[in-house]
Design an enzyme around this catalytic site. Structure first.
Site, PDB file in Angstrom:
ATOM      1  N   ASN A  13       0.886  -1.162   0.000  1.00 16.82           N
ATOM      2  CA  ASN A  13       0.000   0.000   0.000  1.00 16.82           C
ATOM      3  C   ASN A  13       0.926   1.215   0.000  1.00 16.82           C
ATOM      4  O   ASN A  13       1.468   1.598   1.038  1.00 16.82           O
ATOM      5  CB  ASN A  13      -0.894  -0.031   1.240  1.00 16.82           C
ATOM      6  N   ARG A  93      -2.371  -2.171  -3.733  1.00 20.05           N
ATOM      7  CA  ARG A  93      -3.590  -1.376  -3.636  1.00 20.05           C
ATOM      8  C   ARG A  93      -3.434  -0.180  -4.560  1.00 20.05           C
ATOM      9  O   ARG A  93      -2.496   0.600  -4.441  1.00 20.05           O
ATOM     10  CB  ARG A  93      -3.809  -0.889  -2.207  1.00 20.05           C
ATOM     11  N   HIS A 181     -12.112   3.367  -1.221  1.00 20.53           N
ATOM     12  CA  HIS A 181     -12.103   2.487  -0.044  1.00 20.53           C
ATOM     13  C   HIS A 181     -12.753   1.139  -0.350  1.00 20.53           C
ATOM     14  O   HIS A 181     -13.241   0.441   0.543  1.00 20.53           O
ATOM     15  CB  HIS A 181     -12.807   3.138   1.165  1.00 20.53           C
TER      16      HIS A 181
END
Length: 396
Positions: A13, A93, A181
């Protein structure tokens, strides 16, 4: 590798100044997180790499991390030092893939080209995420990589909710509501019995904050829009604004695009209102003595309540509200400030349960179940990467 073999997935991430990571073992025997950590202060004078296994700190050291590539090398070295198995895949991500990529997929040269062309859809996040992909490619070209998009979960939002009230040609150019998200929302849905049957609002509240309206496991609307700047008041982001505010700032104050970006994403939200901090825990500690800190908290909760009412209207009712994210999971005072004024809408929170470990926060007779569920975006990245890497193997 056989269908039943254990595969080790490194999940990344990546931000502009840090890379959070976790390595998982997935296979027929289940799912296990072997280690997690971060490379921090990338590009600053003294960087930091830390790693823990379970709750045990294993490595924590200072070293120079001038770029993403050095940071990733330090991450790999730390994992090797602790004898973690080398990864068979790396999952990233990605906040947005722009208009052309909104499903999780293996990374190839074509995807990278499209991501570079889509920077304006997530200018705060995509440059660092692309840099991490390129750094892995350079150092370990034999390891396949997977892109896991935060926009993927929101592909079920109907056009009536995702189309912006702008000229139709802009829709065809990709100007629309995407939502973010998504990896967090996917995980929460996976944790709800019966795959989130009924009408659910998930509130992912952290430094970045959004909510999603979910019916029978599918997203029907969300608060963020074209970019992660929109929607709720956040740590340093404004959330939704009258677009006339931007015109005023341009015409009366002479703001250009760069100044607006800095204002909206870095100087606004809780930080802008409080004039002292964008961190919710800091504001909670200050609220007794600092009226600006108290006002920032009140405005955050007020806008969250309005969003819940709006998403209840979109769903036609509500069966459960789920809090997640750093604030949602840990700030009981914020959960109470959001829910207590909504008792007339069926959200009846138990003040004792709200201070406890969860997951159930509502009174037994509450028409709406209120829960807190810790999110796990890394595990979702690992699961999607494992699935996509299995799919690329030739049948035996």
């Amino acid at each position: 590798m056989s269908m039943t073999a254990t595969r080790h997935i490194l999940c990344l991430n990546s931000g502009s100044s840090s890379i959070k990571f976790a390595i998982f073992a997935l296979g027929a025997g289940g799912e296990e997180k072997l280690a997690e950590g971060a490379a921090e202060r990338i590009g600053q004078r003294a960087g930091r790499v830390w790693l823990r296994q379970g709750e045990t700190p294993a490595i924590d050291r200072q070293l120079a991390l001038p770029r993403q590539q050095e940071a990733l090398k330090a991450v790999f070295a730390a994992l090797a030092e602790l004898h973690c198995p080398p990864p068979e895949g790396v999952g990233h991500r990605l906040v947005s893939g722009g208009p052309h990529h909104q499903t999780h997929r293996l990374i190839d040269d074509g995807l990278l080209r499209d991501l570079r062309a889509a920077l304006r859809f997530a200018p705060l996040h995509l440059p660092a995420e692309i840099a991490a992909i390129e750094a892995v490619q350079t150092a370990w070209p034999h390891i396949p990589q997977v892109a896991c998009f935060d926009t993927a979960f929101h592909q079920t939002i109907p056009e009536i909710a995702s189309r912006l009230p702008l000229p139709r040609n802009l829709w065809h150019e990709g100007v629309r509501k995407y939502g973010f998200h998504g990896l967090s929302y996917e995980y929460i849905v996976s944790q709800i019995p019966a795959r989130a049957d009924g009408k659910t609002i998930i509130a992912h509240l952290g430094n970045g904050a959004s909510m999603a309206a979910v019916r029978n496991g599918q997203c029907r609307d969300t608060t963020m829009g074209l970019t992660p700047t929109g929607g709720l008041v956040m740590g340093t982001r404004s959330g939704d604004l009258d677009p006339g505010v931007l015109l005023y700032l341009m015409e009366e104050k002479g703001y250009d695009a760069g100044q607006l970006e800095r204002l909206l994403n870095h100087l606004s939200g809780l930080l802008g209102i409080s004039a002292c901090s964008g961190d919710m825990q800091t504001l909670l500690n200050l609220r007794g003595d600092d009226p600006h800190a108290r006002q920032a908290i009140d405005i955050f909760a007020y806008h969250a309540r309005k969003a819940i009412g709006s998403l209840m209207a979109a769903l036609g009712g509500l069966d459960r509200l789920i809090f997640t994210g750093g604030i949602g999971e840990h700030a009981a005072a914020i959960r109470w400030a959001i829910c207590q004024p909504l008792r007339a809408l069926g959200l009846e929170m138990d003040p004792v349960a709200n201070e406890g470990p969860g997951p159930h926060l509502s009174v037994p007779h509450s028409p709406v179940d209120i829960l807190v569920i810790p999110t796990n975006e890394d595990l979702m990245i690992a699961r999607h990467s494992h699935r996509l890497l299995l799919a690329r193997e030739p049948p035996r």
